[in-house]
Enzyme design. Structure first.
Site, short mmCIF file in Angstrom:
data_model
loop_
_atom_site.label_atom_id
_atom_site.label_comp_id
_atom_site.label_asym_id
_atom_site.label_seq_id
_atom_site.Cartn_x
_atom_site.Cartn_y
_atom_site.Cartn_z
N SER A 101 0.84 -1.20 0.00
CA SER A 101 0.00 0.00 0.00
C SER A 101 0.87 1.25 0.00
CB SER A 101 -0.92 0.01 1.23
OG SER A 101 -0.17 0.31 2.41
N SER A 147 0.87 3.72 2.24
CA SER A 147 0.86 4.40 3.54
C SER A 147 2.23 4.94 3.94
CB SER A 147 0.35 3.46 4.63
OG SER A 147 1.28 2.42 4.89
N LYS A 167 5.15 0.58 9.44
CA LYS A 167 4.97 2.00 9.73
C LYS A 167 6.25 2.51 10.37
CE LYS A 167 0.48 1.61 8.79
NZ LYS A 167 -0.11 2.16 7.55
N SER A 175 -2.71 7.04 5.61
CA SER A 175 -2.24 5.91 6.41
C SER A 175 -3.22 5.61 7.53
CB SER A 175 -0.86 6.21 7.00
OG SER A 175 -0.46 5.21 7.92
#
Length: 262
Positions: free
Chosen positions: A67, A69, A124, A227
């Site tokens: 993704s 994010s 993250k 995100s």
């Protein structure tokens, strides 16, 4: 799908076949009898599976970014390597730490098991450490009352959708990295799910303020308005940590992406 568990099962199965071939079938061969083909064939895979299992469990593990994010640091389609030992040696499959090495630092890019569904791996950036007070108000990050440094770094072009985001250089601890925000996106957190220690967070129309529980971490994506992270689903327990991402080893669309990153 738990690939670590599948690999462990294959390791055990091939190890049993290797033991049969080495200690039992070899004696039969010495007197002229042949061992079953499936014993010889299965046993031959044991050394390979053993090496892959040890490397993946204790040294490095490959992941693919699914993704956006972590844009602009990591792009969709990046293949990355994750250091499995820098945050401690863990038993494979059950992920239990047995040897302490280092603790996550602010600014690290970390892979972890998603608290809401541990079968999923998320990536993250570490923003809040245990005990920190993290505030993200009006799209400005403050930790323990200190505003994190942000400098304008020009616009970021999303080539796939042909629109621009605002790019900033942010400093977390000793790590400088780029983030992006969208001017039209609201400051408040639009999606919040139930999570442990929900009482540690306060939500307003301007953003969110959280105190990180002991043994947990507050994670955010570099694509701040794109995100779904700790602002929406809470804190990452220490036992969910997988490792520290440190290298892009391939990207089919752009070979220039290969290399280390902050």
């Amino acid at each position: 799908m738990n690939f670590a568990l599948i690999l462990f099962v294959l390791l055990v199965a091939s190890g049993v076949l290797w033991a049969l071939d080495h200690f039992v079938a070899s004696r039969r061969r010495s007197v002229g009898a042949k061992s079953p083909w499936w014993v010889e064939y299965g046993a031959s895979f044991f050394p390979v599976i053993l090496v892959v299992f040890c490397l993946r469990s204790f040294v490095v593990e490959p992941f693919k970014i699914p993704s956006g994010s972590m844009i602009p640091t990591l792009l969709v389609g990046d293949f990355i390597l994750v250091n499995k030992w820098t945050y401690g040696i863990r038993l494979p499959v059950i992920n239990k730490k047995i040897i302490e090495v280092n603790q996550p630092k602010r600014g690290d890019v970390m892979v972890f098991r998603f608290p809401g569904d541990p079968s999923l791996d998320y990536i993250k950036r570490v923003v809040g450490l245990p005990g920190d007070k993290v505030e993200y108000i009006d799209k400005k990050l403050t930790i323990n009352g200190q505003a994190m440094s942000q400098k304008e770094a020009g616009d970021y072009l999303h080539a796939d959708r042909l629109y621009y985001s605002s790019r900033f250089t942010e400093k977390l601890g000793d790590v400088e990295h780029n983030i992006i925000t969208d001017k039209d996106a609201p400051a408040f957190v639009s999606q919040v799910t139930p999570y442990a220690f929900r009482e540690n967070c306060t939500y307003t129309s301007r953003g969110v303020s959280c105190t990180v529980p002991q043994g947990h971490y507050f994670m955010m994506g570099d694509n701040r308005d794109g995100s779904f992270d700790s602002r929406g689903w809470g804190f990452v327990p220490e036992q969910n940590i997988v490792g520290k991402a440190f290298f892009i080893w391939f990207n089919f669309s752009d070979l220039k992406r290969i290399g280390s990153f902050h």
